[in-house]
Design a protein around this motif. Structure first.
Motif, PDB file in Angstrom:
ATOM      1  N   UNK A  49      -3.119   0.596   7.795  1.00 38.83           N
ATOM      2  CA  UNK A  49      -2.247   0.925   6.661  1.00 38.83           C
ATOM      3  C   UNK A  49      -2.935   0.599   5.348  1.00 38.83           C
ATOM      4  N   UNK A  50      -2.814   1.517   4.424  1.00 34.15           N
ATOM      5  CA  UNK A  50      -3.244   1.274   3.044  1.00 34.15           C
ATOM      6  C   UNK A  50      -1.983   1.124   2.215  1.00 34.15           C
ATOM      7  N   UNK A  51      -1.896   0.043   1.427  1.00 37.60           N
ATOM      8  CA  UNK A  51      -0.704  -0.156   0.588  1.00 37.60           C
ATOM      9  C   UNK A  51      -1.108  -0.344  -0.870  1.00 37.60           C
ATOM     10  N   UNK A  52      -0.781   0.653  -1.688  1.00 35.97           N
ATOM     11  CA  UNK A  52      -1.001   0.582  -3.149  1.00 35.97           C
ATOM     12  C   UNK A  52      -2.422   0.116  -3.489  1.00 35.97           C
ATOM     13  N   UNK A  53      -3.385   0.725  -2.841  1.00 35.59           N
ATOM     14  CA  UNK A  53      -4.773   0.307  -3.023  1.00 35.59           C
ATOM     15  C   UNK A  53      -5.332   0.795  -4.354  1.00 35.59           C
ATOM     16  N   UNK A  54      -5.912  -0.154  -5.075  1.00 34.37           N
ATOM     17  CA  UNK A  54      -6.606   0.187  -6.311  1.00 34.37           C
ATOM     18  C   UNK A  54      -8.015  -0.371  -6.255  1.00 34.37           C
ATOM     19  N   UNK A  55      -8.920   0.316  -6.937  1.00 35.32           N
ATOM     20  CA  UNK A  55     -10.295  -0.168  -7.004  1.00 35.32           C
ATOM     21  C   UNK A  55     -10.853   0.112  -8.387  1.00 35.32           C
ATOM     22  N   UNK A  56     -11.448  -0.907  -8.967  1.00 37.06           N
ATOM     23  CA  UNK A  56     -12.135  -0.741 -10.240  1.00 37.06           C
ATOM     24  C   UNK A  56     -13.542  -1.291 -10.096  1.00 37.06           C
ATOM     25  N   UNK A  57     -14.490  -0.579 -10.640  1.00 38.62           N
ATOM     26  CA  UNK A  57     -15.847  -1.125 -10.803  1.00 38.62           C
ATOM     27  C   UNK A  57     -15.949  -1.547 -12.246  1.00 38.62           C
ATOM     28  N   UNK A  58     -15.901  -2.859 -12.503  1.00 40.34           N
ATOM     29  CA  UNK A  58     -15.856  -3.327 -13.889  1.00 40.34           C
ATOM     30  C   UNK A  58     -14.618  -2.741 -14.538  1.00 40.34           C
ATOM     31  N   UNK A  59     -14.770  -2.117 -15.708  1.00 38.48           N
ATOM     32  CA  UNK A  59     -13.593  -1.568 -16.403  1.00 38.48           C
ATOM     33  C   UNK A  59     -13.161  -0.200 -15.872  1.00 38.48           C
ATOM     34  N   UNK A  60     -13.963   0.376 -14.998  1.00 43.18           N
ATOM     35  CA  UNK A  60     -13.689   1.758 -14.570  1.00 43.18           C
ATOM     36  C   UNK A  60     -12.862   1.792 -13.299  1.00 43.18           C
ATOM     37  N   UNK A  61     -11.629   2.320 -13.407  1.00 50.46           N
ATOM     38  CA  UNK A  61     -10.782   2.462 -12.211  1.00 50.46           C
ATOM     39  C   UNK A  61     -11.139   3.736 -11.464  1.00 50.46           C
ATOM     40  N   UNK A  62     -11.377   3.622 -10.168  1.00 50.03           N
ATOM     41  CA  UNK A  62     -11.744   4.819  -9.406  1.00 50.03           C
ATOM     42  C   UNK A  62     -10.730   5.146  -8.302  1.00 50.03           C
ATOM     43  N   UNK A  63      -9.900   4.182  -7.892  1.00 51.31           N
ATOM     44  CA  UNK A  63      -8.818   4.443  -6.933  1.00 51.31           C
ATOM     45  C   UNK A  63      -7.525   3.973  -7.590  1.00 51.31           C
ATOM     46  N   UNK A  64      -6.538   4.857  -7.621  1.00 51.68           N
ATOM     47  CA  UNK A  64      -5.344   4.604  -8.438  1.00 51.68           C
ATOM     48  C   UNK A  64      -4.087   4.434  -7.606  1.00 51.68           C
ATOM     49  N   UNK A  65      -4.053   3.493  -6.687  1.00 51.50           N
ATOM     50  CA  UNK A  65      -2.809   3.238  -5.966  1.00 51.50           C
ATOM     51  C   UNK A  65      -2.613   4.186  -4.797  1.00 51.50           C
ATOM     52  N   UNK A  66      -3.414   4.001  -3.771  1.00 52.49           N
ATOM     53  CA  UNK A  66      -3.337   4.884  -2.603  1.00 52.49           C
ATOM     54  C   UNK A  66      -2.607   4.178  -1.468  1.00 52.49           C
ATOM     55  N   UNK A  67      -1.655   4.874  -0.840  1.00 58.20           N
ATOM     56  CA  UNK A  67      -0.935   4.304   0.298  1.00 58.20           C
ATOM     57  C   UNK A  67      -0.678   5.340   1.374  1.00 58.20           C
ATOM     58  N   UNK A  68      -1.034   5.010   2.592  1.00 59.85           N
ATOM     59  CA  UNK A  68      -0.649   5.842   3.749  1.00 59.85           C
ATOM     60  C   UNK A  68      -0.929   5.054   5.015  1.00 59.85           C
ATOM     61  N   UNK A  69      -0.314   5.525   6.121  1.00 62.77           N
ATOM     62  CA  UNK A  69      -0.453   4.836   7.407  1.00 62.77           C
ATOM     63  C   UNK A  69      -1.175   5.732   8.406  1.00 62.77           C
TER      64      UNK A  69
END
Ligand SMILES: Nc1ncnc2c1ncn2[C@@H]1O[C@H](COP(=O)(O)OP(=O)(O)O)[C@@H](O)[C@H]1O
Ligand SMILES: [Mg+2]
Length: 357
Positions: A5-25
């Motif tokens: 399960x992915x729940x509200x996944x976010x990823x930033x490299x330094x100041x740059x956000x590249x994943x904006x809240x991903x969720x699915x099972x």
């Protein structure tokens, strides 16, 4: 075997956000493909699941246990990369046994597991060779063998076929699918190639700029793309799309565009006069004695099918469409043909946000 399960996944490299809240099972035993254009965040998401990349926010669960702080080696997953990452100085057998040796597994068990994986992947005759003595396809099979030997809860693949030539890619695609049908191990497979996604997946997750555009089975996405992006990303050749205005009069629905009325059936949403995008797949356009006129620009026979590049209208408002015909045609460049369209095959999207109506 495992769920993911992915729940509200976010990823930033330094100041740059590249994943904006991903969720699915992902269900136990499911084969899920993450597909999207280069740079949309597929590898990043997969690497976070693998424990190779820190998770900025949100949670990842394997078998209902949060693994955010679990080291990669403790997650019980095996990953196959595009670059096969084999150890050049080790034989195929030693490459496959290496992870078990690291874990100080029993020698007899290790040998059994290697033999079993070699049998599944037809690697038996190659066990004593070194990677440099193998073809690209064979190396990729060894990389898969190495993953199988570990008998992980989850298989992760990141564009594993991208380095192979077209023919081998098709063969390996079938091999990976057959492998999954046999082992039924939960699998997350990343590719930018929508045909790979369509042919291999139980379910496809379409990603774009760090978000999910749509999740569904291959045919759900093909038949009912939820928005313009998915409509044009899934399917080859791409869906024909052009701008028009929705006409709802006297119970009939159509879209006026390119000087003609394009039929629509079964559309509930959308109001008269609304700006829309009209979409129709190349295989859903048919030639008829009467209908919307188009000029033939290019004829491409491939044997079983013929692809026609057509032009509608002239000058600045001209629009090119692709039509795929099952069979052959006498049509020549410069000829005028007529298009008949089943309104039930039309896809209509909002002219503003591109959502399906
Ligand atoms: N180590 C990194 N440092 C900074 N930016 C990165 C790093 N890895 C990936 N990115 C950026 O994150 C985005 C998503 O990359 P990636 O997950 O590799 O995309 P994909 O696998 O879909 O092609 C891209 O914009 C990429 O440039
Ligand atoms: Mg990638």
């Amino acid at each position: 075997m495992a769920t993911v399960s992915f729940r509200k996944i976010e990823k930033a490299y330094g100041p740059v956000k590249v994943i904006h809240g991903i969720g699915f099972d992902i269900a136990d035993g499911e084969f899920v493909v993450l597909v999207g254009p280069s740079g949309c965040g597929k590898s990043t998401l997969l690497r976070m699941l693998a424990g190779l990349e820190e998770i900025t926010a949100g949670e990842i669960l394997i078998d209902d246990k949060v693994v955010n702080d679990l080291e990669s080696k403790d997650r019980d997953i095996a990953m196959v990369f595009q670059s096969y990452a084999l150890y050049p100085h080790m034989t195929v057998r030693d490459n496959m046994a290496f992870s078990l040796k690291l874990r100080k597994a029993d020698a007899k068990l290790t040998a059994e597991r290697v033999d079993n994986a070699a049998r599944i992947l037809n690697l038996g005759p190659l066990l004593d060779r070194f990677p440099k003595e193998l073809s690209g396809g064979q190396r990729q099979r060894v990389a898969m063998g190495r993953a199988i030997v570990r008998d992980p809860k989850v298989f992760l693949f990141d564009e594993p076929l991208s380095n192979l030539d077209a023919k081998l890619r098709v063969a390996m695609r079938a091999e990976i699918k057959a492998l999954h049908q046999r082992l039924k191990t939960t699998t997350v497979y990343v590719t930018h190639d929508q045909i790979e996604a369509m042919t291999m997946a139980d379910r496809i997750v379409v990603m774009h700029d760090g978000i999910i555009e749509q999740i569904g089975t291959p045919l759900e996405l093909y038949d009912h793309p939820g928005n313009l992006f998915v409509a044009q990303f899934i399917g080859s050749p791409s869906m024909n799309v052009f701008d028009g205005v929705l006409q709802r009069e006297g119970g009939a629905t159509a879209v006026s565009a390119l000087g003609s009325l394009w039929p629509v059936a079964g559309l509930r949403a959308g109001s008269h006069g609304q700006k829309v995008h009209y979409g129709i797949r190349p295989g859903d356009l048919t030639l008829a004695d009467a209908g919307i006129p188009a000029e033939v620009v290019v004829v491409e026979p491939t044997g079983a099918e013929t692809e026609l590049l057509l032009q509608i209208g002239n000058g600045a408002t001209a629009q090119q469409l692709v039509l795929v015909l099952h069979g052959r045609t006498n049509a020549q460049p410069g000829d005028t043909v007529h298009l008949a369209i089943d309104g039930a095959k039309a896809h209509v999207f909002d002219g503003q946000g591109g959502q399906r109506l």
